[in-house]
Design a protein around this motif. Structure first.
Motif, short mmCIF file in Angstrom:
data_model
loop_
_atom_site.label_atom_id
_atom_site.label_comp_id
_atom_site.label_asym_id
_atom_site.label_seq_id
_atom_site.Cartn_x
_atom_site.Cartn_y
_atom_site.Cartn_z
N UNK A 75 0.81 -1.21 0.00
CA UNK A 75 0.00 0.00 0.00
C UNK A 75 0.84 1.26 0.00
N UNK A 76 1.88 1.28 0.84
CA UNK A 76 2.75 2.46 0.90
C UNK A 76 3.55 2.63 -0.38
N UNK A 77 3.96 1.52 -0.96
CA UNK A 77 4.79 1.60 -2.15
C UNK A 77 4.03 1.80 -3.44
N UNK A 78 2.71 1.72 -3.40
CA UNK A 78 1.93 1.81 -4.64
C UNK A 78 1.94 3.21 -5.23
N UNK A 79 2.08 4.22 -4.39
CA UNK A 79 2.05 5.59 -4.88
C UNK A 79 0.67 6.06 -5.31
N UNK A 80 -0.36 5.29 -4.98
CA UNK A 80 -1.73 5.63 -5.38
C UNK A 80 -2.45 6.36 -4.27
N UNK A 81 -3.58 7.02 -4.58
CA UNK A 81 -4.36 7.68 -3.54
C UNK A 81 -4.79 6.70 -2.44
N UNK A 82 -5.19 7.25 -1.29
CA UNK A 82 -5.47 6.42 -0.12
C UNK A 82 -6.49 5.33 -0.40
N UNK A 83 -7.58 5.65 -1.07
CA UNK A 83 -8.63 4.65 -1.31
C UNK A 83 -8.10 3.51 -2.18
N UNK A 84 -7.34 3.84 -3.20
CA UNK A 84 -6.77 2.80 -4.06
C UNK A 84 -5.74 1.97 -3.31
N UNK A 85 -4.93 2.64 -2.49
CA UNK A 85 -3.93 1.92 -1.71
C UNK A 85 -4.59 0.95 -0.74
N UNK A 86 -5.69 1.36 -0.12
CA UNK A 86 -6.40 0.47 0.80
C UNK A 86 -6.98 -0.73 0.07
N UNK A 87 -7.44 -0.51 -1.16
CA UNK A 87 -7.95 -1.63 -1.95
C UNK A 87 -6.82 -2.62 -2.29
N UNK A 88 -5.65 -2.09 -2.58
CA UNK A 88 -4.49 -2.95 -2.86
C UNK A 88 -4.16 -3.79 -1.62
N UNK A 89 -4.24 -3.18 -0.45
CA UNK A 89 -3.92 -3.89 0.79
C UNK A 89 -4.93 -4.99 1.09
N UNK A 90 -6.17 -4.86 0.62
CA UNK A 90 -7.19 -5.86 0.90
C UNK A 90 -7.10 -7.06 -0.03
N UNK A 91 -6.35 -6.93 -1.12
CA UNK A 91 -6.25 -8.05 -2.06
C UNK A 91 -5.50 -9.20 -1.44
N UNK A 92 -5.80 -10.42 -1.89
CA UNK A 92 -5.20 -11.62 -1.30
C UNK A 92 -3.77 -11.85 -1.75
#
Length: 270
Positions: A99-116
């Motif tokens: 999530x931190x390394x994605x460089x995306x906005x907070x909502x997108x980063x949180x979605x990345x973190x929820x992926x399996x």
């Protein structure tokens, strides 16, 4: 005839059940899932860490007694906490790194973190964190079984103390659901400070017992390890709050693993 009142002791156990039920795989049925139980549970989190660290130390020392070298003892002491937490803290570290390394906005980063799945940032972070833990424990077990065992216990307790501090009032949740939403902001600052003082004092006592060249040196080194670990966890926590708008269960896992790794590394210095 005066009324007879009884005090049910079970509600006092809800916090311990919450701590062990959410932070370990040890049998502890969570009977209450609300913010009151979460508050007590997070205040009791270092107790759960003490037990996890104790099992890790027993595994390492047992291998040494059976004739294994310090490297296998270190691997065992690093593996036991992962097993006793279902790997959730390590998974949280990897997801938070993605999530931190994605460089995306907070909502997108949180979605990345929820992926399996785990992305490249998560894999690299996980790899180096585990390598650092094993390498540090190898050095410490090489200096003596007591040094390695105390370090394993200290890392477990301080990692969960970091969760107590991360649950303090004023730290918001990033999502309206999940573990982060239940525990975020539940612990009074004074309570977190009191628990922190008790854990750090215990670290000083443990360090004095195994300290070299003197008890004072050992106490100071172990207190330093605990404080640096909490400082590293706090830096990560603040970064996540700024980046995601608050904390999540993944962030709590990352905070715990960061504190454990930092504590072990510092104990090898000097």
């Amino acid at each position: 005839m005066p009324a007879v009142t009884t005090t049910d002791p079970l509600p006092r156990l809800h916090g311990l059940r919450f701590a062990f039920g959410t932070l370990t795989v040890l049998p502890a049925r969570v009977t209450l899932w609300d913010r009151d139980a979460a508050r007590t549970g997070m205040l009791c989190a270092p107790v759960a860490g003490l037990v996890v660290g104790g099992f890790a130390a027993v595994a390492g020392v047992l291998l040494l007694l059976l004739g294994a070298g310090p490297l296998l003892a270190a691997v065992a002491s690093a593996a036991v906490p992962a097993v006793l937490t279902r790997g959730l803290h390590l998974d949280g570290l990897a997801d938070t790194a993605d999530g931190l390394g994605s460089g995306k906005p907070a909502e997108d980063a949180l979605r990345i973190m929820k992926r399996s799945d785990i992305g490249p940032f998560g894999v690299v972070t996980l790899l180096f964190a585990l390598l650092a833990q094993v390498a540090a424990l190898y050095e410490l077990y090489g200096e003596g079984w007591a040094r390695g065992a105390v370090a394993a216990v200290l890392a477990g307790a301080v990692a969960r103390l970091a969760l107590t501090v991360a649950s303090r009032a004023g730290v918001p949740a990033a999502r309206p659901e999940g573990l982060g939403a239940v525990v975020a902001g539940t612990v009074p600052v004074r309570g977190a400070l009191l628990v922190g003082a008790l854990v750090v004092a215990a670290c000083a006592g443990a360090g004095a017992l195994v300290g070299a060249p003197s008890a004072a040196y050992g106490a100071l080194g172990h207190v330093g390890g605990a404080l640096v670990a909490l400082g590293a966890a706090e830096l990560l926590l603040r970064r996540c709050v700024r980046r995601f708008g608050g904390v999540t269960g993944d962030v709590f896992g990352a905070v715990a693993e960061t504190a454990a790794t930092a504590a072990l590394v510092v104990l090898t210095l000097g």
